[in-house]
Motif scaffolding. Structure first.
Motif, short mmCIF file in Angstrom:
data_model
loop_
_atom_site.label_atom_id
_atom_site.label_comp_id
_atom_site.label_asym_id
_atom_site.label_seq_id
_atom_site.Cartn_x
_atom_site.Cartn_y
_atom_site.Cartn_z
N THR A 156 0.62 -1.10 -0.04
CA THR A 156 -0.04 -0.14 0.00
C THR A 156 0.85 1.27 0.10
N ARG A 192 -6.78 5.69 5.39
CA ARG A 192 -6.70 4.15 5.72
C ARG A 192 -6.54 4.27 7.46
N ARG A 206 -3.09 -5.00 5.73
CA ARG A 206 -4.19 -4.61 4.94
C ARG A 206 -5.13 -3.60 6.22
N ALA A 210 -10.74 1.55 4.33
CA ALA A 210 -9.96 2.52 3.38
C ALA A 210 -10.92 3.11 2.55
N ASP A 212 -11.43 6.61 -0.40
CA ASP A 212 -10.90 7.47 -1.50
C ASP A 212 -11.78 8.86 -1.16
N ASP A 225 -18.70 1.71 -4.19
CA ASP A 225 -17.29 1.18 -3.69
C ASP A 225 -16.39 2.51 -3.63
N ALA A 227 -13.32 2.62 -2.03
CA ALA A 227 -11.97 2.11 -1.83
C ALA A 227 -11.09 2.48 -2.71
#
Length: 871
Positions: A156, A192, A206, A210, A212, A225, A227
């Motif tokens: 990541t 995150r 992980r 998370a 965006d 979604d 992520a």
């Protein structure tokens, strides 16, 4: 405003061993330029961290640890025993080196709240180091310690990806020696949440959540979604990539009971162009709930929803958001705590709860919040953000029944969120967010319904803009960062490239809160405007660093300053530069104990005179190793090293070798010349100041002699000297002027108190009316001589008081038995239950009210007895 008592203490200055804590031990080439990675770095510098009285610092990309209290005590012992030379000859290093496998330049180090972990942030990678205990680090060994280290998200946070701008330990995370909760924010607006567990290595690989933000800002449904895109995927282009470039992030609270319950769940994100966004509530899957958080949220959400349901058509959007909050709170209230953390002397008892699944784990992105700059429309180019949470509304929690609890939040807190913002130009913007940020979520997806994203922007109230950097110091590499003060919530230190300044809103905040809480709204708008137009904040430079003290001509940036507030260290501000520590000992606040630590260099009876400037720090180039040794060991090829001991032969290889050595030596001599010239200029300035001081002392001495020559040995003025009438006249004029100034001050003070004072509450007005009525009736009946009527009224009051007391006791005994399963207080009810401790507090408050009424009746009885005796 803190006053500087002294600058860098002697136990952190040369030649004490503590000075080596920040000194570089690696021989470097002074002629070499900076690392290209360093030149491209554009972010905060937080290479100093603290854990209690301990300090962590990054020197030569190595993490060093030391205990400042131990350094000070050892220095004082050596000074008392006059054994400092022997201690230096022993060669003991006053620090321990923590070996971590970080090969990029370390930019930030952030200890966890419990001190068990250390987050190490490089340009693109993040590592989590397990810190040893203080007793283990304080052992007599001085060898480096290899600590257990985990790389956070190897796939990541990688070098080609966006750099990490902020790493924050969640204030409501569940912390232990085995785990914690860290939130990372990258420059491409990816947030995150990492819930770390040493027994589960997948937790370091992980994140559990998370988001965006560039996707979330255009989101219309919680089923989408959000992520972040995976490593190496083509993300295309969007206008949000420019407007949503993250500069810094900060949580809105610290998880205290005395602040707003939503504050610690709110993550504020500052974008470089100047917009601010908020994520609320952002929680890990297991989070710590303070004891007053759930009751406070219940007291705020339930009455608000009841008021909105009376007129749902006009407040449809607000009612929908309030219902989401109610559903989220009901799920929390119906679950059993996963763990109960016992309280301590500093923190009350708290519970570990699970994050609700409904409405969604990802909140709605609120904002943008913009700073109202008037006609200025340019980008602010923000660097850092500091958020001070609003105080908790304890009056709404206790429904106005306990005035003492309403004062527990403190007089220095305001019911509004204060936001500090810093920009690349060195300006600091102080803003107010008056409406408050509450939990919001996106709605569920609906079929065959087209929805457009709703982004409700709002303006922040700009209180003041301050310049912390002069025009001569402004540069492209300036990145001002904030350090909270340990004395006041509304004070902070701003660290720029060459200075540390102090900013305080403490005095202005008290006046602002009086206006915000005033029941009399007449003229409040005008008074608030006057408050905001005046000087709200005070700014005071604390530490100034000159370019001449830096090594060579390379530019540098001070790391974020640390603030120590302890009995052993006092009020200490610490930073470092160029292998030297730069500190300031500040005046202790008023709430410190009356006793004070006296410095060994100052007698106990001598007054403390604040210094005019920091003491001279010897540049590191004057005590660094010769660069020729570095040149011979690292840059001369092996085939030419033997020729260095032979006679010089004229050849192209010899010419290249001499030219390379000349470049190294010329850079070193240039740095030496700059350091020597700086010392020479300081000596010349010191001589000029000494001459000026001697001249002033001579003038004062002449004046003293002139006055003393006119006074005899008996203290009387000599005959023939100047008359004392002129001196007496001047003294009387000065006293009269002082009296006039005092009167003007008192008149203005009384006028301000009358105009801006807080009006009486309804309870106080009713009490005054009742006392006046009772007093009038007593006076009237005493004049008429009707004492029998007073005694009858007294008997009636006693009977009513006894009846109320018996009813209260019977009601308290019936409450646990008459509780129905579908009442709001039942655990199986859909509504949030009222905790048992809150019920007991209510009953105790009612008993106290009855006792107060009984005390009032007894006092009235005593007064009536005195009146009967007088009559």
């Amino acid at each position: 405003m803190p006053k500087v008592i002294s600058y860098t203490p002697p136990w952190l200055s040369r030649p004490s061993p503590g000075a080596s804590l920040f000194a570089s031990t690696t021989r470097k080439d002074p002629a070499s330029l900076k690392n290209p990675k360093d030149a491209k770095y554009d972010g905060p510098s937080r290479s100093l961290a603290r854990r209690g009285n301990e300090v962590f610092t990054v020197v030569d990309n190595q993490i060093r640890w030391s205990n400042l209290t131990r350094l000070k005590d050892e220095w004082q012992q050596h000074e008392r025993s006059k054994d400092a030379q022997k201690a230096s000859a022993d060669g003991q290093v006053p620090y321990r080196t923590l070996v971590v496998p970080v090969y990029e330049q370390i930019r930030q180090i952030i200890p966890s709240p419990n001190g068990a972990f250390l987050a190490i942030v490089a340009d693109h990678t993040v590592f989590i180091a397990v810190l040893p205990d203080s007793s283990h680090l304080s052992s007599a060994e001085s060898s480096p310690i290899r600590v257990k280290t985990y790389q956070l998200g190897p796939t990541t946070h990688v070098i080609p990806e966006s750099p990490v701008v902020s790493a924050l330990w969640h204030p409501l995370g569940a912390y232990s020696n085995l785990g914690g909760c860290l939130v990372t924010v990258t420059e491409d607006a990816a947030v995150r949440v990492w819930e770390l567990d040493r027994n589960n290595h997948w937790s370091f690989d992980r994140p559990t959540l998370a988001v965006d933000l560039r996707k979330l800002v255009d989101g219309t449904s919680s089923d989408q979604d959000f992520a972040p895109s995976g490593f190496g995927r083509n993300r295309g282009f969007s206008a949000d990539y420019i407007d949503m470039e993250v500069a810094s992030a900060r949580f809105g609270g610290v998880g205290s009971e005395k602040e707003d319950a939503w504050a610690a769940m709110t993550l504020w994100i500052a974008m470089k162009p100047g917009d601010l966004y908020a994520l609320c509530p952002l929680l890990p899957s297991k989070w710590r709930a303070p004891s007053a958080a759930i009751p406070s949220l219940s007291a705020a959400i339930i009455p608000k929803m009841s008021a909105l349901e009376e007129d749902p058509l006009d407040y449809d959007d607000q009612l929908t958001a309030c219902r989401q909050q109610y559903e989220w709170l009901a799920e929390i209230d119906n679950q059993e705590p996963l763990q109960i953390i016992p309280g301590s002397e500093t923190e009350p008892e708290s519970e570990i709860l699970a994050r609700p699944a409904n409405p969604s784990a990802i909140p709605r992105l609120q904002g943008p919040f913009r700073v109202d700059m008037g006609d200025e429309v340019d980008d602010l180019d923000l660097c850092d953000i500091l958020v001070v949470a609003a105080k908790a509304d304890t009056e709404a929690l206790m429904l106005g029944e306990d005035d003492e609890l309403a004062l527990d939040s403190g007089d220095d807190k305001v019911s509004a969120t204060v936001i500090y913002l810093s920009s690349r130009s060195g300006r600091v913007y102080i803003c107010l967010e008056l409406e408050g940020v509450e939990g919001q979520w996106l709605p569920k997806a609906k079929k065959n319904v087209f929805q457009t994203p709703i982004s409700e922007g709002s303006d922040l109230l700009l209180v003041e803009a301050l310049n912390t950097v002069s025009k001569q110091r402004q540069s492209a590499e300036t990145w001002p960062v904030f350090s909270p003060d340990a004395h006041s919530r509304y004070s902070c230190f701003v660290t720029t490239s060459h200075s540390v300044v102090f900013i305080s809103l403490a005095s202005w905040i008290q006046r602002l809160e009086a206006e915000l809480q005033s029941d009399d709204t007449a003229g409040s708008g005008f008074r608030l405007q006057i408050l905001c137009e005046g000087n709200a904040a005070t700014l005071e430079p604390i530490i100034q660093v000159d370019d001449g003290s830096a090594a060579g001509t390379q530019s540098f940036h001070l790391p974020a300053a640390l603030v120590y507030h302890d009995y052993d260290l006092g009020y200490l501000l610490l930073t470092s530069h160029a292998s030297n520590s730069s500190a300031a000992v500040l005046e202790k606040p008023d709430f410190f104990p009356s006793f004070s630590l006296q410095s060994d260099a100052e007698p106990s009876g001598s007054p403390t005179i604040p210094p005019h400037r920091p003491p001279y720090q010897v540049p590191s180039v004057l005590y660094s190793d010769s660069p020729l040794e570095f040149f011979v060991d690292n840059q001369v090829p092996h085939r030419y090293r033997s020729s260095l001991k032979e006679p010089v032969l004229l050849s192209p290889a010899t010419l290249d070798l001499v030219a390379a050595a000349h470049r190294i030596l010329s850079a070193h001599t240039n740095a030496l010349e700059r350091a020597a010239s700086d010392l020479f200029r300081r000596c010349e300035r010191l001589q000029g100041e000494l001459r000026e001081q001697l001249g002033q002392i001579s003038d004062v001495a002449d004046r003293i002699k002139g006055v003393s020559s006119e006074i005899g040995a008996d203290g009387e003025r000599k005959e023939g000297s100047r008359s004392s009438a002129v001196l007496d006249k001047r003294l009387q004029a000065a006293k009269y002027k002082q009296t006039q100034l005092v009167q003007r001050y008192e008149a203005l003070r009384n006028k301000v108190l009358k105009s801006g004072g807080r009006p009486l509450s309804e309870k106080e007005e009713s009490w005054i009316a009742e006392v006046e009525t009772l007093s009038e009736s007593f006076d009237k009946e005493r004049k008429e001589g009707d004492n029998q009527r007073i005694s009858e009224r007294l008997e009636d009051v006693k009977q009513i008081a006894d009846a109320l007391l018996s009813e209260a006791k019977s009601a308290a005994a019936r409450i646990p038995a008459t509780q129905e399963p579908n009442t709001p207080a039942s655990p199986t009810s859909a509504q949030p239950r009222v905790p048992q401790r809150l019920q007991r507090a209510k009953i105790a408050d009612a008993m106290k009210m009855v006792e107060r009424e009984s005390a009032v009746i007894e006092s009235i009885t005593t007064r009536l007895a005195r009146l009967n005796a007088i009559v």
